[in-house]
Motif scaffolding. Structure first.
Motif, short mmCIF file in Angstrom:
data_model
loop_
_atom_site.label_atom_id
_atom_site.label_comp_id
_atom_site.label_asym_id
_atom_site.label_seq_id
_atom_site.Cartn_x
_atom_site.Cartn_y
_atom_site.Cartn_z
N GLU A 10 -2.50 -55.00 30.80
CA GLU A 10 -3.02 -56.30 30.37
C GLU A 10 -3.09 -56.32 28.86
O GLU A 10 -3.06 -55.28 28.20
CB GLU A 10 -4.41 -56.54 30.96
N LEU A 11 -3.14 -57.55 28.30
CA LEU A 11 -3.29 -57.69 26.85
C LEU A 11 -4.68 -57.25 26.43
O LEU A 11 -5.65 -57.44 27.16
CB LEU A 11 -3.04 -59.14 26.42
N ALA A 12 -4.77 -56.67 25.26
CA ALA A 12 -6.05 -56.15 24.76
C ALA A 12 -6.98 -57.29 24.39
O ALA A 12 -6.55 -58.42 24.14
CB ALA A 12 -5.81 -55.26 23.54
N PRO A 13 -8.31 -57.02 24.36
CA PRO A 13 -9.25 -58.03 23.86
C PRO A 13 -8.92 -58.40 22.42
O PRO A 13 -8.20 -57.68 21.73
CB PRO A 13 -10.61 -57.32 23.95
N GLN A 14 -9.50 -59.52 21.96
CA GLN A 14 -9.17 -60.01 20.63
C GLN A 14 -9.55 -59.03 19.54
O GLN A 14 -8.84 -58.86 18.55
CB GLN A 14 -9.88 -61.36 20.39
N ASN A 15 -10.70 -58.33 19.74
CA ASN A 15 -11.13 -57.38 18.71
C ASN A 15 -10.32 -56.09 18.73
O ASN A 15 -10.47 -55.24 17.85
CB ASN A 15 -12.61 -57.05 18.88
N GLU A 16 -9.47 -55.90 19.76
CA GLU A 16 -8.61 -54.71 19.83
C GLU A 16 -7.16 -55.02 19.48
O GLU A 16 -6.30 -54.18 19.61
CB GLU A 16 -8.66 -54.13 21.25
N GLY A 17 -6.87 -56.25 19.09
CA GLY A 17 -5.50 -56.61 18.72
C GLY A 17 -4.95 -57.81 19.44
O GLY A 17 -3.88 -58.31 19.10
N GLY A 18 -5.61 -58.28 20.50
CA GLY A 18 -5.19 -59.49 21.20
C GLY A 18 -3.79 -59.37 21.77
O GLY A 18 -3.42 -58.36 22.38
N SER A 19 -2.98 -60.40 21.55
CA SER A 19 -1.63 -60.43 22.11
C SER A 19 -0.69 -59.47 21.42
O SER A 19 0.46 -59.34 21.83
CB SER A 19 -1.06 -61.85 22.01
N GLY A 20 -1.13 -58.79 20.36
CA GLY A 20 -0.28 -57.80 19.70
C GLY A 20 -0.42 -56.41 20.28
O GLY A 20 0.25 -55.49 19.86
N VAL A 21 -1.33 -56.22 21.29
CA VAL A 21 -1.58 -54.89 21.87
C VAL A 21 -1.66 -55.04 23.40
O VAL A 21 -2.27 -55.98 23.91
CB VAL A 21 -2.90 -54.28 21.34
N THR A 22 -1.03 -54.12 24.13
CA THR A 22 -1.09 -54.07 25.58
C THR A 22 -1.81 -52.80 26.02
O THR A 22 -1.50 -51.71 25.52
CB THR A 22 0.32 -54.12 26.20
N VAL A 23 -2.80 -52.94 26.91
CA VAL A 23 -3.54 -51.80 27.44
C VAL A 23 -2.93 -51.44 28.80
O VAL A 23 -2.87 -52.28 29.70
CB VAL A 23 -5.03 -52.12 27.60
N VAL A 24 -2.48 -50.18 28.95
CA VAL A 24 -1.79 -49.72 30.15
C VAL A 24 -2.71 -48.76 30.90
O VAL A 24 -3.17 -47.76 30.32
CB VAL A 24 -0.46 -49.02 29.80
N TYR A 25 -2.98 -49.03 32.19
CA TYR A 25 -3.80 -48.14 33.02
C TYR A 25 -2.87 -47.32 33.89
O TYR A 25 -2.05 -47.86 34.64
CB TYR A 25 -4.77 -48.97 33.87
N LEU A 26 -3.00 -46.01 33.79
CA LEU A 26 -2.07 -45.09 34.45
C LEU A 26 -2.67 -44.58 35.77
O LEU A 26 -3.90 -44.49 35.93
CB LEU A 26 -1.76 -43.92 33.53
N LYS A 27 -1.80 -44.21 36.70
CA LYS A 27 -2.25 -43.73 38.00
C LYS A 27 -2.75 -42.29 37.89
O LYS A 27 -2.31 -41.54 37.04
CB LYS A 27 -1.08 -43.79 39.01
N VAL A 61 -5.21 -43.95 30.32
CA VAL A 61 -4.98 -45.24 29.69
C VAL A 61 -4.16 -45.03 28.43
O VAL A 61 -4.20 -43.98 27.80
CB VAL A 61 -6.33 -45.94 29.35
N LEU A 62 -3.37 -46.07 28.08
CA LEU A 62 -2.51 -46.02 26.91
C LEU A 62 -2.56 -47.37 26.21
O LEU A 62 -2.41 -48.41 26.84
CB LEU A 62 -1.06 -45.68 27.32
N TRP A 63 -2.80 -47.32 24.89
CA TRP A 63 -2.75 -48.55 24.08
C TRP A 63 -1.37 -48.62 23.43
O TRP A 63 -0.97 -47.70 22.73
CB TRP A 63 -3.82 -48.53 23.00
N VAL A 64 -0.66 -49.73 23.63
CA VAL A 64 0.67 -49.93 23.06
C VAL A 64 0.57 -51.07 22.04
O VAL A 64 0.30 -52.21 22.40
CB VAL A 64 1.70 -50.27 24.14
N ILE A 65 0.81 -50.73 20.75
CA ILE A 65 0.77 -51.73 19.68
C ILE A 65 2.20 -52.21 19.42
O ILE A 65 3.02 -51.46 18.88
CB ILE A 65 0.16 -51.14 18.39
N HIS A 66 2.52 -53.42 19.86
CA HIS A 66 3.87 -53.95 19.69
C HIS A 66 3.92 -55.13 18.73
O HIS A 66 4.99 -55.62 18.39
CB HIS A 66 4.46 -54.37 21.04
N GLY A 67 2.78 -55.59 18.26
CA GLY A 67 2.75 -56.72 17.35
C GLY A 67 2.99 -58.04 18.06
O GLY A 67 3.32 -58.09 19.25
N LYS A 68 2.83 -59.11 17.34
CA LYS A 68 2.99 -60.44 17.92
C LYS A 68 4.42 -60.94 17.71
O LYS A 68 5.19 -61.04 18.63
CB LYS A 68 1.95 -61.39 17.31
#
Length: 825
Positions: free
Chosen positions: A808-825, A778-785
């Motif tokens: 998918e977008l992260a939960p609100q307590n993890e950054g919400g629409s400013g963070v994308t959670v990437v699930y890798l194969k 998994v990878l957390w990508v912080i791109h901001g709003k």
């Protein structure tokens, strides 16, 4: 009045002086020293956006963002406006300022995602034709050039010719009358050329005496033979001055025609320099951009690891003591915070730190605190800090505090204290019933921050505490947030009677009898007077009598507070231990990831080498086979030749085809034994064995994982024997059992922050981050709003990446629409 007084109390002018040192121009320096406090939330947000965009721009520029050539031309523009004359050097300053602002505008226009700065410079006109005209007419140093006008060039040629004639004539006189001159030099007195002549020999060189030496021995004479030329020289010089003034007048008129545009250009240059100074000062402070919150929507004031900016300066420039940061987390329903603790414990510094943080956010500065930085926009910041006693005005400490508090009340409400309800019981005790305070319904809460130091001090303790309670109740009804320091124990109980109140205290070390300057929330400070007196050697009999006067209840409260402080210290120690353990885990995970990446690179390199060798062997074999075929085709085909060709092909097969490798003896892993993990090069302990699924669970270090038999071998190199069952057409092949994954933990290794990056640059960073995070899955990508453009580009890239399973977008307590959670194969 109270607002300006508050700025002085918080030492805001000092901070502005520090900010001014980061300005690049005189304009920016003056603007920083006289920093204007915005009057609206929108203006503060725009100033923050300016600072953030320049902060981001300077981080991405290869060369320094420079204000070279930009000068304060305001006085010259004012002179042109009223018909005055602008002189040469001032005109050059105008030209270099035009070029400097044009350079800044070009840099801004060449970069994307700078909407505020782009809009700021859109209407700026830099008049390159005026700049060229000035450089054509004015030389370096501010003199008017010969090329400025044909007439001026002719006049200066005549001047040069006459000057040469005068020098030739005077040199001739010096050679002929060498005995009469004091020194063989040509000098000037005023605008006339003279030679020094000995006084007794003055008749040998007749002329006009223009000066005499102090002793009278030397006369400075202009010979009669050059007087006429000197007169012509004076006439040409006058003509030169008139023509130079005409050139300057013409350029001044061109400046006057566009004076309003140049005033606007100068204002924009000042704004850019001031915003740059804020960005550089914010970077120096290691600050983070604040976000203005709405406490009415339930948002919490968050200022973690907040440092006093003036103490940061003192520590770095004046070798001050190390700073102890404070944590400020205030629930949205809280209106009053009462801070208790010993003297010199940092209560006043805490007030000033919070006040300066609020002011810094308003003017567009980053705050020296850890992200996230969240606080309301305070319309007014009002303070009563320090002592305002005055002998001349007959003011005591108490009177000085009250007069300042009156001004604060007037700033909040013109009705002043008229709305304060009398308390049923002003002095609180365990035996005194208290009527809960009812908020005043007809006064709206103003977005104000009120800071009170030692509220109610300087008078009788009973009356002072009663007044302090009444005042804090009033402020809870009228101000958005009030922070007050106090020594009164009665104020500690307000929290338990009104949920708008909160307690905080500065920590005190009993063993060293000194404050630690740490701010503790939810726990009131306990009295340390008797403890300190006892440690310092005061008679025990006196201490005991004092304790008896206080009463047992007060001592019990102090014991309860001491117990709470001890519990807090234990929790903090456990949190520190957990943090250290997490750091070790992250370090171990990083080492494993690096080894895994290194093994993958070695495996890929080996595969490439093997493929190259196979291709070489195939090419050689093809060439040899083709040669055998050509030999068969030549001449008559006989059985003997066919036999020879067959033997040649068999020989090629023996030489080129890889020999079957000898298989290592196989074995079956057993629970409890140690095996080697082929891909990681580590040894692990076998916990469980699933023969049917060809899987086993192993432990190495702190990690457990389930892996297939093919990924392990015995310590002596034996592979696991795989039992292959015959397939039947009626039974579908069993689905492979997926290995159990390690619980996902967010670390610095699987988190990527690309805020402020372009989409093209972000794709390269994403590719590297995916390669590193592939082991964690998994990878957390912080791109901001922001505008959403960067998030859209990231999602498009992820949607076509072969190693991405989903995102998918992260939960609100993890950054919400400013963070994308990437699930890798």
């Amino acid at each position: 009045m109270i607002q300006q007084e508050t700025l002085e109390l918080l030492e805001w002018p000092r901070l502005c002086q520090h900010l001014a040192t980061f300005a690049a121009t005189k304009l920016g320096t003056v603007a920083a020293r006289k920093l204007v406090i915005p009057g609206s939330l929108e203006e503060s947000q725009e100033l923050l956006a300016q600072t953030q965009e320049i902060y981001r721009l300077e981080q991405s520029l290869e060369s320094r963002w420079s204000f070279e050539g930009i000068n304060d031309i305001g006085e010259s523009l004012d002179r042109a406006k009223i018909g005055g004359l602008i002189f040469g050097q001032d005109l050059l300053n105008i030209a270099t300022t035009l070029a400097g602002v044009r350079r800044l505008r070009r840099v801004i226009e060449n970069y994307e995602d700078l909407p505020i700065l782009t809009e700021l410079v859109t209407d700026v006109r830099t008049y390159p034709e005026l700049e060229q005209a000035i450089h054509h007419c004015i030389e370096e140093g501010g003199t008017v050039a010969d090329r400025a006008s044909p007439k001026l060039g002719e006049i200066r040629r005549n001047l040069k010719e006459i000057r040469e004639r005068i020098y030739q004539k005077l040199h001739s006189i010096l050679q002929r009358q060498g005995g009469a001159v004091q020194e063989s030099v040509i000098t000037q007195r005023g605008d006339r050329f003279v030679i020094p002549v000995k006084a007794p020999q003055k008749d040998q060189i007749p002329g006009i005496i223009h000066d005499t030496s102090s002793t009278g021995a030397t006369l400075y004479i202009e010979p009669h033979s050059i007087v006429e030329w000197g007169n012509k020289l004076r006439q040409y010089r006058r003509q030169e001055q008139v023509e130079e003034e005409a050139v300057l007048r013409k350029l001044t008129e061109q400046v006057a025609e566009v004076q309003e545009d140049l005033d606007y250009l100068l204002a924009i240059a000042t704004i850019l320099d001031l915003a740059t100074a804020k960005a550089r000062y914010s970077l120096w402070l290691e600050g983070n951009i604040p976000r203005f919150i709405d406490v009415g929507k339930g948002e919490t004031i968050t200022l973690r690891q907040l440092r006093h900016p003036l103490l940061v300066w003192q520590q770095n420039h004046e070798q001050g003591t190390p700073i102890v940061p404070i944590n400020v987390l205030i629930n949205p329903k809280i209106r009053v915070v009462a801070i208790t603790g010993p003297n010199t414990g940092g209560k006043t510094v805490t007030l000033k730190t919070i006040g300066l943080a609020a002011l810094m956010a308003k003017v567009g500065l980053f705050i020296p605190a850890r992200e996230p930085v969240e606080l309301p926009w305070f319309g007014d910041i009002l303070a009563d800090i320090g002592d305002e006693q005055s002998i001349e005005q007959s003011l005591s400490t108490f009177s000085g505090h009250i007069r300042r508090i009156v001004r604060i009340i007037e700033a909040l409400s013109p009705d002043g204290f008229n709305d304060i309800k009398p308390l049923q019981s002003p002095i609180l005790s365990p035996h005194t019933p208290h009527t809960p305070h009812t908020p005043l319904p007809h006064h709206p809460i103003t977005p104000s921050l009120v800071l009170l130091d030692e509220v109610g001090a300087g008078t009788d303790p009973a009356e002072g505490s009663a007044l302090a309670i009444a005042l804090l109740h009033y402020l809870a009804d009228h101000a958005l947030l009030t922070i007050a320091t106090t020594h009164y124990g009665e104020l500690k109980a307000l929290k338990y009677e009104d949920d708008r109140f909160e307690n905080a205290s500065v920590e005190f070390d009993d063993s060293t009898l000194s404050p630690t300057y740490r701010l503790l929330w939810g726990i009131p400070g306990r009295s340390n007077a008797l403890t300190i007196a006892q440690r310092l050697g005061l008679d025990q009999e006196i201490i005991e009598e004092a304790r008896s006067k206080i009463g047992g209840f007060s001592e019990e409260i102090n014991q309860v507070i001491a117990g709470l402080e001890e519990q807090r210290r234990e929790q903090e120690q456990k949190a520190q231990q957990a943090g250290k353990l997490l750091q070790k885990t992250e370090k171990f995970y990083e080492e494993v990831s690096q080894k895994a990446s290194s093994l993958q690179e070695r495996e890929q390199e080996l595969k490439r080498y093997q493929e190259q060798e196979v291709q070489k062997a195939i090419a050689i074999a093809k060439e040899e086979i083709a040669q055998v075929i050509r030999q068969l085709q030549q001449g008559n085909q006989t059985g003997q030749k066919a036999q020879q060709a067959s033997e040649a092909l068999q020989d090629i097969k023996q030489r080129q085809l890889p020999q079957a490798q000898k298989r290592q003896p196989s074995y079956q892993p057993q629970v409890g034994e140690r095996v080697r993990l082929s891909n990681l090069g580590q040894t692990a302990e076998v916990l469980t064995v699933n023969t049917e699924g060809a899987l086993l669970t192993v432990r190495f270090g702190l990690m457990k994982m389930t892996i297939p038999f093919t990924d392990i071998e015995s310590l002596d190199g034996k592979k696991v024997e795989m039992v292959v069952k015959a397939k039947t057409p009626t039974t579908p092949p069993p689905q492979p059992i997926k290995p159990q994954t390690v619980p996902l933990i967010r670390t610095s290794q699987n988190t990527l922050d690309i805020r402020g990056s372009r989409v093209a640059d972000a794709e390269s960073d994403l590719e590297k981050a995916i390669a590193i995070a592939i082991m964690s899955g998994v990878l957390w990508v912080i791109h901001g709003k922001g505008t959403g453009k960067l998030r859209q580009g990231v999602h498009e890239f992820l949607s076509r990446h072969p190693q991405v399973d989903r995102f998918e977008l992260a939960p609100q307590n993890e950054g919400g629409s400013g963070v994308t959670v990437v699930y890798l194969k």
